[in-house]
Structure formats: C-alpha cells, structure tokens
Design an enzyme around this catalytic site. Structure first.
Site, short mmCIF file in Angstrom:
data_model
loop_
_atom_site.label_atom_id
_atom_site.label_comp_id
_atom_site.label_asym_id
_atom_site.label_seq_id
_atom_site.Cartn_x
_atom_site.Cartn_y
_atom_site.Cartn_z
N PRO A 171 -10.10 -1.36 7.36
CA PRO A 171 -8.98 -0.14 7.55
C PRO A 171 -7.33 -1.24 7.43
CG PRO A 171 -10.16 -1.21 9.59
CD PRO A 171 -11.12 -1.96 8.27
N ARG A 172 -6.24 0.09 7.03
CA ARG A 172 -4.76 -0.21 7.84
C ARG A 172 -4.80 0.63 8.74
NH1 ARG A 172 -4.08 2.07 1.68
NH2 ARG A 172 -4.35 0.82 0.45
N ALA A 201 -3.78 -7.86 -3.79
CA ALA A 201 -3.72 -6.52 -4.06
C ALA A 201 -4.09 -5.67 -4.82
CB ALA A 201 -2.12 -6.49 -3.51
N ASP A 242 0.57 -0.75 0.30
CA ASP A 242 -0.20 0.11 0.45
C ASP A 242 0.76 0.92 0.05
OD1 ASP A 242 -2.67 -1.97 0.42
OD2 ASP A 242 -1.68 -1.47 2.36
N HIS A 288 -4.07 -1.98 -7.05
CA HIS A 288 -3.02 -0.89 -7.45
C HIS A 288 -4.59 0.12 -7.74
CE1 HIS A 288 1.13 -2.70 -8.03
NE2 HIS A 288 0.67 -2.55 -6.36
N LYS A 342 0.01 4.85 -8.86
CA LYS A 342 0.79 5.79 -9.52
C LYS A 342 2.16 6.05 -9.89
CE LYS A 342 2.14 10.41 -8.57
NZ LYS A 342 2.06 11.92 -7.66
#
EC number: 6.3.4.4
Length: 435
Positions: free
Chosen positions: A309-310, A44, A18, A46, A23
C-alpha cells in the site's frame, strides 16, 4: 553530426514514483521510433491499461505495446536476465512481438542471485530501521558497479571471464553474507549454471545500444527516454537515505543510455494530482486520516510490483518545485486528477516551516525533510466528475483553478492532464513532440 532533425523527450516522475509514467509513455510512443529505459531495474513497475486490459511492465519500455517501435534497455539499467526473459514470455503469451524489437545494452550490470540474497539479508537485519527495498537485488548490483567488481551482460558470452569475475565477487559477497549478515552462502556453481542457461536466449537482443541510438538520431528518428521511480528517490537529490540506488533525474538519461545531453530537447514531468510514497521516509504532506484513506482507495494506491500500500497526502508543490529545478522540466503532466473529484476543499503544499523560517522548496536529506512542517494553502474542490474529459475547457472551473495554482507554485506550465487510465483519456494543452 546529426543529419536530420529529430526530437527527443525525457519522461520523468517528479515525486516518489508511481506517478503514472507508464500510461503517458505508452501514449507518447505513437510519436516515436524508439523508447529507452536508462536506469533502475525490475523493482519498479509501469502499469498500462489498453482497451481496459491491465499490463505491468518492469524492465521492458512501455513502447513495446506499439508495432514499429524499437525498445532499448540502456547501460544505466541493472538487469536480471531471469526477470527480463520472464517478462518477455508474459508479453509473447499476450501476442506481442518482443524479441525482434528489443535491444539490451551489452554493458548493463547483471543482477545475480547473490545480490538478491544480500538485499534480503540486510533488510531482515535492519528490522525497524529498514529503508523499504523491494528485495530484488537492485542496490547490491549498483554497489558492485560502482566498486568495479560487477559482471556485465557481455560477460555472459565469455564463460572463462565470467568464472574468473564470479569467483572474485562471490568471495566478497559470501563473506558479507556469512560473517556479517548471518545468512547462508551462495553457490558459485548454481549462479554460473543459471546464468549460462539463460545466456543463449538473451544473446540475439544484446547490442551496442549507444551506437544504435546515435544512428537513429542521424536518421531523424524521434526517441523517448523513459525514467523509472521518481526524482525524489534519486540517490543524490532525493530524501537520502530513503532513496533508490540510481540517479533517476532527467540528466541520468544521457549517461544511462549513452547519448549526449544535447540530444535531449524536452523534459516532461509526470505529477500525480496528490502525493504518494511507498515504504519508509519523510513525507511532509502525508494524510493519516479518512481523506488519506479515501485517496488510497479511489486511487487504487498499491504497488504494481510489490503490492505494497502507498502512503497518500496532498500535492506537495514545494517538493515539485525541487523536481522542476533538478530536471529542467519543460512541462508537467498531471495524472489522477479524477481522484480528487468530490472533495469539498483541497490542500496544496506551498512550502515548509523549518526552525521557524519559511522555505519554498524541499530541503535536502531525510533529516531536514523530517523537521519540515508543510505550509498548506486551501483551495475549493469540485463535485463534478473529471473522468474521461479530453478538453481543458470542459473541466470543472475549480479543477482548472487548482491546476493553474499548481503551475504557478512550481513555475512551469501544465502541458497534459490525464483523466483516466486508458491512453485516450488525456487532455493535451501542448504536445511534447508536436508543440
């Protein structure tokens, strides 16, 4: 032998994923003719912002957003045909030409319904001891690969062989599901019918990716190798067992794409200006206070695929140093610097106290990391906004000092700084392809 000079760059996350790789890969794709995924699966995502529009890619390389760039899914990826085709349809609905520019390695391991069933049943059985898998079958698919019982993409086009291999592997997984995990068995007919129904749509994209990448290098074409997750989740070098099931360090690009290691000339390490982690596992610089909540809110720290949530904390420079060494990183790209705007002071992890002794690099293994107490260095913050700045000299003085200290702690230069989600909000100190 390579006839013309090409330059190939590997983009790696240096933390627990993350970091903002999507980008940067999208921005760098303007300088290449091919972008390659070499490990992981659709666990995962992007996230890209193009002209203010949000796009999430899970399997397809970020270069797909650029006309004229060919995208490759290498043999190190575990592939869910259903997930891939769904992602293709989503991108086509947005007006992108995907199928003519996407190549899938014929020797990718397949993710099939029984992998998902095993993944979910295991997590349910573990309860509080769960690792935090996304439940998409990634781990069980890699297990089959290593145990030499996996079905691969090329098997989809040989129905008799597919049936033979499916019977063998499903006998094993159904025994585990019913006798150990207490779950329902998976129907062989349903797996086969679904796979055979998807095969024709996949067939035109299936290629010998290794040979095609070699051909591009001979022609002097630039390639970008796009890592998923982050180095601290690597199955060998991460905080084991709280890791992913693949090698996600830069060296995996060679094995996972089928190119020689001499083809990889530059490694760009993507590093968030603070640290985040999803799911379980030790996190020495974690903040469980109002500052941690502030980072999560301003940084919009929720998983792009799972929505989970991270956990947030200060940048761990000693963990970053481990990643720098593991990956042979040439330069760093610092992302989300703007999330630190407005903080009076900022802490930077420079090492740990372990059994009373100072260590300047992240220890190996989850148990050792859990015993490590972060040693933090306080730096002055800044009140000015860094959003959208594209010249290093225009950053606040204390923001520059913070970046310089990060580079000093981990031992490599900062080549790029991201100051916003759009691709043009980037400070370039040294361009990976042009520098």
């Amino acid at each position: 032998m390579i006839r013309k000079m090409s330059k190939n760059v590997v983009v790696i996350g240096t933390q627990w994923g993350d970091e903002g790789k999507g980008k940067i890969v999208d921005w760098l794709a303007e300088s290449v003719q091919g972008v390659v995924r070499f490990q992981g699966g659709h666990n995962a995502g992007h996230t890209l912002w193009i002209n203010g529009k949000k796009t999430i890619l899970r399997l397809i390389p970020s270069g797909i957003m650029h006309d004229g760039v060919t995208c490759f899914i290498g043999n190190g990826v575990v592939l869910s045909p259903e997930a891939l085709l769904r992602e293709i349809e989503e991108l086509e609905a947005a007006g992108l030409d995907v199928r003519s520019r996407l190549q899938v390695s014929e020797i990718c391991t397949l993710i099939l319904p029984y992998h998902v069933a095993v993944d979910k049943a295991r997590e349910a059985r573990k309860g509080e001891g769960k690792i935090g898998t996304t439940g998409r079958g990634i781990g069980p698919a890699y297990e089959d690969k290593v145990a030499r019982r996996a079905l691969r993409v090329q098997d989809l086009f040989n129905p008799a062989l597919f049936d033979e291999k499916l019977a063998e592997v499903l006998d094993y997984h159904n025994f585990v599901l019913t006798q150990y995990l207490g779950a329902e068995p998976v129907s062989a007919n349903e797996v086969r019918d679904q796979a055979m129904a998807l095969a024709p749509a996949l067939a035109p994209m299936v290629r010998d990716v290794s040979s095609n990448l070699f051909a591009l290098q001979q022609e002097g074409k630039n390639l970008l190798f796009e890592g998923a997750q982050g180095a601290l989740l690597d199955v060998d070098h991460g905080t084991y067992p709280f890791v992913t099931s693949s090698n996600c360090v830069a060296g995996a690009a060679s094995a996972g794409a089928g190119v020689g290691p001499q083809a990889l000339q530059y490694v760009l390490g993507i590093t968030k200006a603070y640290t985040t982690r999803v799911g379980s596992g030790p996190f020495p610089t974690e903040l469980v206070d109002e500052i941690g909540a502030r980072l999560a809110t301003i940084g919009k720290e929720f998983g792009s695929v799972t929505g989970r949530p991270r956990r947030c904390g200060w940048l761990d420079g000693a963990a970053l140093k481990r990643s720098v060494r593991l990956n042979g990183i040439s330069g760093l790209c610092i992302t989300k610097l703007d999330v630190l705007d407005g903080l009076e002071t900022i802490q930077l992890g420079v090492g740990y106290r372990v059994n009373g002794e100072f260590r300047d690099v992240l220890p190996y293994g989850a148990h050792a990391v859990a015993q490590a107490q972060a040693v933090l260095e306080e730096l002055p913050g800044w009140t000015e906004s860094t959003v959208g700045i594209t010249e290093y000299s225009k950053l606040p003085v204390n923001a520059r000092r913070y970046l310089e200290r990060v580079a000093e702690v981990c031992g490599v230069p900062i080549d790029l700084v991201s100051t916003g989600p759009d691709r043009n909000k980037t400070i370039v100190l040294r361009h990976p392809f042009k520098g």
